[in-house]
Scaffold this motif. Structure first.
Motif, PDB file in Angstrom:
ATOM      1  N   VAL A 273       0.772  -1.240   0.045  1.00  0.00           N
ATOM      2  CA  VAL A 273      -0.090   0.105   0.062  1.00  0.00           C
ATOM      3  C   VAL A 273       0.918   1.297  -0.005  1.00  0.00           C
ATOM      4  N   ALA A 274       1.915   1.050   0.701  1.00  0.00           N
ATOM      5  CA  ALA A 274       2.828   2.305   0.813  1.00  0.00           C
ATOM      6  C   ALA A 274       3.717   2.526  -0.460  1.00  0.00           C
ATOM      7  N   ALA A 275       4.014   1.417  -1.169  1.00  0.00           N
ATOM      8  CA  ALA A 275       4.809   1.517  -2.440  1.00  0.00           C
ATOM      9  C   ALA A 275       4.085   1.924  -3.464  1.00  0.00           C
ATOM     10  N   VAL A 276       2.881   1.910  -3.749  1.00  0.00           N
ATOM     11  CA  VAL A 276       2.096   2.280  -4.888  1.00  0.00           C
ATOM     12  C   VAL A 276       1.583   3.642  -4.950  1.00  0.00           C
ATOM     13  N   THR A 277       2.069   4.508  -5.698  1.00  0.00           N
ATOM     14  CA  THR A 277       1.963   5.928  -5.505  1.00  0.00           C
ATOM     15  C   THR A 277       1.425   6.417  -7.010  1.00  0.00           C
ATOM     16  N   ASP A 278       1.176   7.536  -7.139  1.00  0.00           N
ATOM     17  CA  ASP A 278       0.577   8.027  -8.317  1.00  0.00           C
ATOM     18  C   ASP A 278       1.823   8.033  -9.446  1.00  0.00           C
TER      19      ASP A 278
ATOM     20  N   VAL B 263      -3.206  -6.720  -3.203  1.00  0.00           N
ATOM     21  CA  VAL B 263      -3.191  -6.284  -4.484  1.00  0.00           C
ATOM     22  C   VAL B 263      -4.219  -6.191  -5.546  1.00  0.00           C
ATOM     23  N   LYS B 264      -5.508  -6.762  -5.032  1.00  0.00           N
ATOM     24  CA  LYS B 264      -6.707  -6.403  -5.507  1.00  0.00           C
ATOM     25  C   LYS B 264      -7.209  -5.037  -5.401  1.00  0.00           C
ATOM     26  N   ASP B 265      -7.030  -4.657  -3.966  1.00  0.00           N
ATOM     27  CA  ASP B 265      -7.570  -3.434  -3.601  1.00  0.00           C
ATOM     28  C   ASP B 265      -6.718  -2.003  -4.007  1.00  0.00           C
ATOM     29  N   VAL B 266      -5.450  -2.530  -4.049  1.00  0.00           N
ATOM     30  CA  VAL B 266      -4.454  -1.441  -4.597  1.00  0.00           C
ATOM     31  C   VAL B 266      -4.469  -1.010  -5.768  1.00  0.00           C
ATOM     32  N   CYS B 267      -4.914  -2.223  -6.646  1.00  0.00           N
ATOM     33  CA  CYS B 267      -4.756  -1.829  -8.150  1.00  0.00           C
ATOM     34  C   CYS B 267      -6.316  -1.251  -8.502  1.00  0.00           C
TER      35      CYS B 267
END
Ligand code: PLP
Length: 404
Positions: free
Chosen positions: A179-184, A211-215
Motif C-alpha cells: 500500500v505504501a509503495a504504490v503511488t501516483d 493487490v486487488k484493492d490497491v490496483c
C-alpha cells in the motif's frame, strides 16, 4: 558431434561461456516423463527442463505437428501473416480472458514486453510520470535489464546496476508495504501468483487481497507473471484465477511450446487500445513453428483433458508429499499446487538433488533449501509414487541428527 559425457563436457568448457553450473550428466533422448543419458541410463524427470516439457518428452502428437511444420514452412517474420498466430492467440484469450497476445520467445521477453506495455498505457493516457514498478520479494522475472530490474535476488541484480527504475520491492507478509509503495507514479505491480524460483512460495491471503484493492483504488496495472505457474501447471489454467485477480497483463512461456521456445505477453483490451504499431516487435516472435507447437499444446490442455489430468494427479501428489513431510523431521513443509511442488528442508537441498540423480530421479534445488518438483503435466500417478518413494528413501538415509 560429441557423444560421450567426457567429450561433451571438455568441448563445452573450451567453447561455451561458463554462465551455468551444470550437473555431471548429458541427456541424449527422452520419452514421456523419462530422460536417457549418453550411456542409456533412464531418469525420471521431475524437472522437465524447468517446467517446460509440459507434454513430456518426444510426445508423438507434438512431434508430428512440429515435423510437419518443419517440412512445410518454419519462419517468415512478422512482416507477413501466417495461419497459426491467431489460432494460438484465440486459445490463450479463451483460457485467460485477456483478449490480445504478443508473441515472443521466452518468459523473460514476455515480462519485458508487459513492463513496456504498462508504461506505454500511461504514456498514451498522458500520465507520463507513471513509470515505476512495484515487485515482490523473492520474485524472479528474468535476466534482461527490464526483467532483472523487477527480480528480487540481489545476487542476480547487483553486478549489473544501475538497472531500470524506479522499482520498489514489497514484503508479502506485510501488505502495508504494498500500500505504501504504490503511488501516483507507479505504472504497474508485477507478481508471480506462486513464486517459483523463490522457493514455491504461496502469497498470503491478505497480500492477495491487498493487490486487488490497491490496483482497484489507484488504477495501477497488474502484471501476473505466470511463466512458471501458468498453462495448467497448478491445475488451473492460470493461478491468478485461483487468487481472484483481474490482471491487465499475463506473462507466459515455459509450458507453452512444450520445448519449442515461445513466450507470450497477454494484454487486456483496454491496454491493447493504447498500443500502436511499431511499439514492440521481434523477428522470431510467433513464427510458424512456435505457434503450431503452442496451438497443439493448448489444444491438449483444454480439449484433450490435460487440465483435468493435472487436477487429478496433482491431488495425489499433494497427499503423497504431506505424508512424506510427516515421516521426516528434515522436512519443514511442502508447498504448491497441481504439479508445481516444493519441499522445504531444514538443510541445503544440494545433497538431496545429487542423491536423487544417483537414484535415477531428477529434481532441482531452488532458494537453497527447497527441493522443487516440476514433472511434465502428463506425469502419471505411478511416476509420482516412484519419485516420492525415492525421496522417502533419501530422507530416511540422512544422518539422524540432520533436521532433528
Ligand atoms: N518468470 C518466471 C516466474 C520464471 O519462473 C522464469 C524462469 O524461470 C522467468 C520469468 C524467465 O523465463 P525464461 O527463462 O523463459 O526467460
Amino acid at each position: 558431434m560429441s557423444t560421450t559425457f567426457d567429450d561433451i563436457q571438455a568441448r563445452e568448457q573450451q567453447f561455451v561461456l561458463q554462465t551455468y553450473r551444470r550437473q555431471p550428466v548429458a541427456f541424449v533422448k527422452g520419452s514421456g516423463s523419462r530422460l536417457f543419458d549418453d550411456t542409456g541410463r533412464a531418469y525420471l524427470d521431475f524437472v522437465s527442463g524447468i517446467g517446460v516439457a509440459s507434454l513430456g518428452h518426444a510426445h508423438p502428437g507434438l512431434t508430428a505437428a512440429i515435423a510437419d511444420q518443419a517440412a512445410t514452412l518454419l519462419h517468415t517474420s512478422n512482416l507477413y501473416f501466417h495461419p497459426f498466430q491467431a489460432d494460438a492467440a484465440a486459445r490463450l484469450a479463451a483460457l485467460s480472458g485477456l483478449q490480445r497476445t504478443f508473441f515472443c520467445n521466452s518468459g523473460t521477453e514476455a515480462n519485458e514486453a508487459n513492463l513496456k506495455f504498462a508504461r506505454r498505457y500511461w504514456h498514451t493516457l498522458g500520465a507520463k510520470e507513471r513509470v515505476g514498478y512495484v515487485a515482490v520479494e523473492n520474485s524472479f522475472a528474468g535476466r534482461t535489464m527490464g526483467a532483472l530490474s523487477v527480480t528480487w535476488d540481489p545476487h542476480y541484480r547487483d553486478p549489473f546496476q544501475p538497472l531500470i527504475g524506479p522499482v520498489t520491492f514489497v514484503d508479502p507478509e506485510r501488505p502495508e508495504t504494498l500500500v505504501a509503495a504504490v503511488t501516483d507514479k507507479t505504472a504497474a505491480v508485477i507478481a508471480e501468483p506462486i513464486r517459483g524460483e523463490g522457493g514455491i512460495r504461496m502469497l498470503p491471503d491478505r497480500f492477495v487481497q491487498a493487490v486487488k484493492d490497491v490496483c482497484a483504488t489507484t488504477g495501477t496495472l497488474l502484471i501476473a507473471d505466470e511463466v512458471q505457474t501458468g498453462l495448467g501447471r497448478t491445475g488451473h489454467p492460470f493461478y491468478f484465477q485461483a487468487l481472484g485477480w483481474t490482471p491487465d497483463f499475463v506473462s507466459v512461456g515455459k509450458a507453452l511450446g512444450s520445448g519449442v521456445p515461445v513466450g507470450a505477453a497477454l494484454v487486456s483490451e483496454r491496454v491493447a487500445k493504447t498500443i500502436a504499431a511499431g511499439d514492440h516487435g521481434s523477428t522470431y516472435g510467433g513464427n510458424l513453428l512456435a505457434c503450431r507447437a503452442a496451438a497443439y499444446f493448448l489444444e491438449q490442455l483444454t480439449d484433450k483433458g490435460l487440465l483435468a489430468h493435472v487436477q487429478s494427479v496433482g491431488a495425489h501428489f499433494e497427499r503423497r508429499l504431506r505424508t512424506l513431510a510427516l515421516r521426516h523431521p528434515v522436512v519443514v513443509e511442502t508447498r504448491g499446487a497441481g504439479v508445481m511442488r516444493g519441499i522445504e528442508l531444514k538443510i541445503d537441498a544440494t545433497a538431496v538433488v545429487e542423491h536423487a540423480r544417483e537414484h535415477g530421479l531428477l529434481v532441482n534445488r531452488t532458494a537453497t533449501r527447497v527441493v522443487r518438483l516440476l514433472p511434465p503435466l502428463t506425469v502419471e500417478t505411478a511416476e509420482i509414487d516412484d519419485a516420492v518413494d525415492i525421496l522417502d528413501g533419501i530422507f530416511a538415509s540422512l544422518p539422524a541428527e540432520v533436521g532433528a
